[in-house]
Design a protein around this motif. Structure first.
Motif, PDB file in Angstrom:
ATOM      1  N   GLY A 110       5.976  -5.269  -0.712  1.00  0.00           N
ATOM      2  CA  GLY A 110       5.989  -3.811  -0.691  1.00  0.00           C
ATOM      3  C   GLY A 110       6.978  -3.252   0.300  1.00  0.00           C
ATOM      4  O   GLY A 110       7.598  -2.210   0.057  1.00  0.00           O
TER       5      GLY A 110
ATOM      6  N   GLY B 101       1.241  -1.484  -1.751  1.00  0.00           N
ATOM      7  CA  GLY B 101       2.553  -0.885  -1.989  1.00  0.00           C
ATOM      8  C   GLY B 101       2.608   0.562  -1.531  1.00  0.00           C
ATOM      9  O   GLY B 101       3.600   1.008  -0.940  1.00  0.00           O
TER      10      GLY B 101
ATOM     11  N   SER C 201       6.040   0.548  -4.133  1.00  0.00           N
ATOM     12  CA  SER C 201       6.767   1.117  -2.991  1.00  0.00           C
ATOM     13  C   SER C 201       8.124   1.668  -3.410  1.00  0.00           C
ATOM     14  O   SER C 201       8.580   2.699  -2.898  1.00  0.00           O
ATOM     15  CB  SER C 201       6.934   0.069  -1.888  1.00  0.00           C
TER      16      SER C 201
ATOM     17  N   ASP D  98       2.527   0.551   2.315  1.00  0.00           N
ATOM     18  CA  ASP D  98       3.837   0.124   2.808  1.00  0.00           C
ATOM     19  C   ASP D  98       4.868   1.244   2.683  1.00  0.00           C
ATOM     20  O   ASP D  98       5.681   1.472   3.584  1.00  0.00           O
ATOM     21  CB  ASP D  98       4.327  -1.096   2.022  1.00  0.00           C
ATOM     22  N   ALA D  99       4.828   1.939   1.539  1.00  0.00           N
ATOM     23  CA  ALA D  99       5.787   3.023   1.322  1.00  0.00           C
ATOM     24  C   ALA D  99       5.596   4.141   2.343  1.00  0.00           C
ATOM     25  O   ALA D  99       6.569   4.636   2.930  1.00  0.00           O
ATOM     26  CB  ALA D  99       5.643   3.571  -0.099  1.00  0.00           C
TER      27      ALA D  99
END
Length: 402
Positions: free
Chosen positions: A153, A27, A193, A30-31
């Motif tokens: 995410g 997550g 995320s 992905d963020a």
């Protein structure tokens, strides 16, 4: 829990702890990846006339470096599928930085591509690395956990991500034995995320709760159309990749020559309208923007050329753009609200092109509202039945009929 030995419960507990750690890690990655990509996309559209002519040259530089230092990272999502089948025992960690940087480069110079391919690779690589650290772990199953966390995410649709990861490797077979850890990792990645500031696209549909027979007939016809377009996209992807490989066997020259052609076409067709992710087309479909009847077709062709010649990215966001613009164009013909048909196309073309059934239903529900599930179910079911069992993922396997 009845039927569980102490050793089994310890094993389940360890897997769940690992799933939380995977969700947090993926997550966060992905963020970071998604937020930087958002800035890059904005920067490209502000300077597209300066950046787009260099698309092919940027691709040549990246592929040269990747082939020299990336080991098997050039296999991309295909390597993840092989790991999920147990055909390779290790996913190199360098896959993540090459996938991330390659996708950033694609969008910095305007390539028509998505981003979920990177998220799935991030998730699978991280999860595979966690699984290999512990003896007795079936690390092939961690590929499913990782794919779900990567998808969740990035799109913050955890339920759809769970079913996507469980469906996509083998059509007709759901890996229920990893349902619990996949669910934990998926929701953890989505919450992480979101907490770190990655934005999510959502749109609330206002619906009539009735399903009269004449609406069902129109939904069935729309499902057939969306299913055939998903099939067309998957076939176009495969044939384009095969044709380009045969005519330009050298990957560096292939991406350079085709990249220049793509940049010219992106300029010619509405001055970069079909460049980058396609979020502009999605927004126009739902917020009253201009939609041309051929938007979906040009986005499909330019995405196929971009990805088939070797640029990094993904197909899912372009599929959302293809489906939503096609739906918006068809809405008047079927005398239905534009946003309603665009939402159906958004979900159904994705399901048809990936050869998944449950994932598109829930991605429609999580993006547009759970009240719409009956509509998504009908259209996505028909689309799934009409896609000829084809998929954009060439290594996807199909369970034998009983």
């Amino acid at each position: 829990m009845r039927g569980y030995s102490l050793e089994k419960m310890k094993h389940v507990g360890l897997v769940l702890i690992l799933s939380v750690l995977i969700g947090l890690s993926v997550g966060a990655l992905d963020a970071g990846f998604g937020r930087v990509l958002d800035y890059i996309s904005i920067f490209f559209h502000q300077h597209k006339h300066l950046l787009l002519p260099f698309l092919g040259f940027a691709g040549m530089l990246f592929v040269h470096i990747q082939l020299k230092y990336g080991k098997d990272s050039h296999l991309g999502i295909g390597l993840i599928f092989k790991a999920g089948y147990g055909e390779v025992s290790k996913v190199p960690k360098r896959l993540v930085p090459f996938a991330i940087c390659g996708t950033w480069l694609t969008h910095l110079f305007g390539g028509s591509a998505g981003r979920e391919g990177v998220a799935v690779q991030i998730g699978a690589t991280v999860a595979h690395a966690f699984g290999r650290q512990f003896q007795g772990m079936n690390y092939k199953r961690f590929i499913v956990i990782g794919m779900a966390s990567g998808f969740a995410g990035l799109f913050q649709t955890p339920i759809a991500a769970i079913f996507f990861a469980m469906e996509v490797l083998v059509v007709g077979h759901l890996t229920y034995d990893v349902l619990l850890p996949t669910m934990v990792a998926s929701f953890t990645a989505s919450f992480t995320s979101e907490f770190l500031g990655l934005s999510k696209f959502s749109y609330h549909l206002v619906l009539d709760d009735r399903l009269p027979w004449f609406l069902i007939v129109r939904l069935v016809i729309l499902g057939i159309i969306f299913g055939l377009v998903g099939y067309l996209f998957s076939r176009t992807m495969r044939l384009t990749r095969l044709t380009l490989t045969n005519h330009f066997p050298n990957p560096v020259w292939r991406i350079g020559i085709v990249g220049i052609i793509v940049s010219v076409l992106l300029f010619v067709f509405h001055d970069g309208r079909y460049a980058s992710l396609g979020t502009n087309l999605i927004v126009d479909s739902f917020h009253g923007g201009t939609i041309y009847p051929y938007d979906w077709f040009l986005k499909m062709i330019l995405t196929a050329l971009t990805l088939a010649c070797g640029f990094q990215g993904g197909e899912v966001l372009p599929m959302f753009a293809i489906g939503s613009t096609l739906g918006a164009a068809l809405a008047g013909i079927f005398a239905l609200p534009v946003d309603f048909v665009a939402a159906l196309g958004f979900a159904s073309v994705f399901g048809s092109a990936t050869n998944t059934f449950l994932a598109p239903i829930f991605i429609g529900a999580e993006v547009f509202g759970f009240d719409a599930i009956p509509y998504f179910f009908i259209v996505c079911a028909i689309g799934y039945l009409c896609n000829g069992n084809r998929s954009i993922y060439s290594l996807q396997k199909i369970e034998k009929e009983f």
